[in-house]
Design an enzyme around this catalytic site. Structure first.
Site, PDB file in Angstrom:
ATOM      1  N   LEU A 284     107.888  72.422 102.124  1.00 59.35           N
ATOM      2  CA  LEU A 284     108.956  73.313 102.566  1.00 59.35           C
ATOM      3  C   LEU A 284     108.684  73.850 103.967  1.00 59.35           C
ATOM      4  CD1 LEU A 284     111.556  74.895 101.936  1.00 59.35           C
ATOM      5  CD2 LEU A 284     110.113  76.699 100.952  1.00 59.35           C
ATOM      6  N   ASP A 285     109.631  73.597 104.872  1.00 60.69           N
ATOM      7  CA  ASP A 285     109.592  74.122 106.245  1.00 60.69           C
ATOM      8  C   ASP A 285     108.316  73.719 106.991  1.00 60.69           C
ATOM      9  OD1 ASP A 285     112.003  75.373 105.697  1.00 60.69           O
ATOM     10  OD2 ASP A 285     111.052  77.254 105.095  1.00 60.69           O
ATOM     11  N   GLU A 286     107.751  72.564 106.636  1.00 59.21           N
ATOM     12  CA  GLU A 286     106.511  72.117 107.269  1.00 59.21           C
ATOM     13  C   GLU A 286     106.674  70.797 108.007  1.00 59.21           C
ATOM     14  OE1 GLU A 286     103.682  73.620 107.496  1.00 59.21           O
ATOM     15  OE2 GLU A 286     103.705  75.204 106.001  1.00 59.21           O
TER      16      GLU A 286
END
Length: 282
Positions: A224-226
């Site tokens: 997530l969001d990486e």
């Protein structure tokens, strides 16, 4: 004359630039733009070349394949004039969606929107720019996530979408779906990653009393969001700003950050470099 964009990456070694430009010269290609990057950390080489060709691109492609095998290139060759098919995903916040569609219709983005997918009906949107485009309303619950993602995958396959853009699509994609979209799905995160991940980043920023907020466009991965970051931008805020002020300012940043990332992707200016990107911006 036809215009083409060649991108490549490989393990760095002497003679790459000479070999590539020499092969283009032999084919009668005229280089109009060129950029390269040697990554000293990974030992990788990246290159983007835009060129005009008065001849058969199939002949050049065939000749270049031998060179690619020799140097171990991972490469693409795309028609610069060909519009890319793009599928846009959105939830209730439609400012990024409207901005992309407006830029597309102005000719700023070399794309063809093949549809809009949302987990909400179209009447929740505040804009009319999506009218005339296929609109797919696929509701989602915790229990129907797999089926809903299968519906989106079918749309991608049927339309031939080359790029999927999460234009404030407020759903976390499954690991399987993220893997399926690897390298061809761009998300806009309403925060300057890696800080303030997850929900309500502007409220998180307000609680911390930040003096600057931002937005991040990145490729989607299972983390997530990486995903690899394409572009980021910031705007100053003050102690007098409320969370609503931050959200308002954030909308402006999100629009321009996502639009720039999409444009660079469509122009083959973004090359993946592990967990990072090489961006030959213009």
């Amino acid at each position: 004359m036809s215009n083409w964009i060649l991108t490549l990456s490989c393990t760095n070694r002497p003679g790459i630039v000479a070999a590539v430009t020499g092969r283009l010269a032999e084919a009668g290609g005229n280089i109009t733009e060129a950029a390269q990057f040697d990554d000293p950390v990974t030992g990788s080489f990246f290159m983007r070349v835009a060129f005009a060709l008065d001849g058969d691109i199939a002949v050049f492609r065939s000749a270049f394949e031998g060179l690619a095998d020799e140097f171990g290139f991972e490469w693409t060759l795309n028609d610069a004039a060909q519009k890319r098919k793009v599928l846009l995903l959105v939830s209730k916040f439609d400012h990024c969606l409207g901005d992309l569609l407006y830029r597309m219709r102005l000719g700023e983005l070399n794309m063809e929107c093949v549809g809009v997918v949302s987990n909400h009906p179209s009447d929740v949107l505040n804009l009319t720019l999506h009218e005339g485009l296929p609109y797919y309303h696929f509701p989602i619950t915790k229990d129907t996530k797999a089926q809903q993602e299968a519906q989106i995958k079918n749309v991608i396959e049927e339309t031939g979408a080359e790029l999927v853009v999460l234009a404030r699509y407020m759903q976390i994609l499954s690991d399987d779906f993220s893997a399926y979209l690897s390298g061809r799905c761009i998300n806009i995160h309403h925060s300057f990653l890696p800080g303030f991940k997850g929900a309500k980043p502007y409220h998180q920023a307000f609680e911390r009393g930040v003096k600057m907020i931002g937005a991040t466009s990145h490729y989607v991965t299972g983390d997530l969001d990486e995903g690899p970051i394409i572009y980021q931008d910031v705007e100053q805020v003050s102690h007098a700003d409320t969370p609503d002020d931050l959200v308002r300012k954030g909308r402006d940043i999100e629009r321009r950050v996502l639009a720039r990332a999409v444009r660079w992707h469509l122009e083959d200016r973004v090359l993946l470099n592990g967990s990072k990107t090489v961006v030959f911006s213009k």
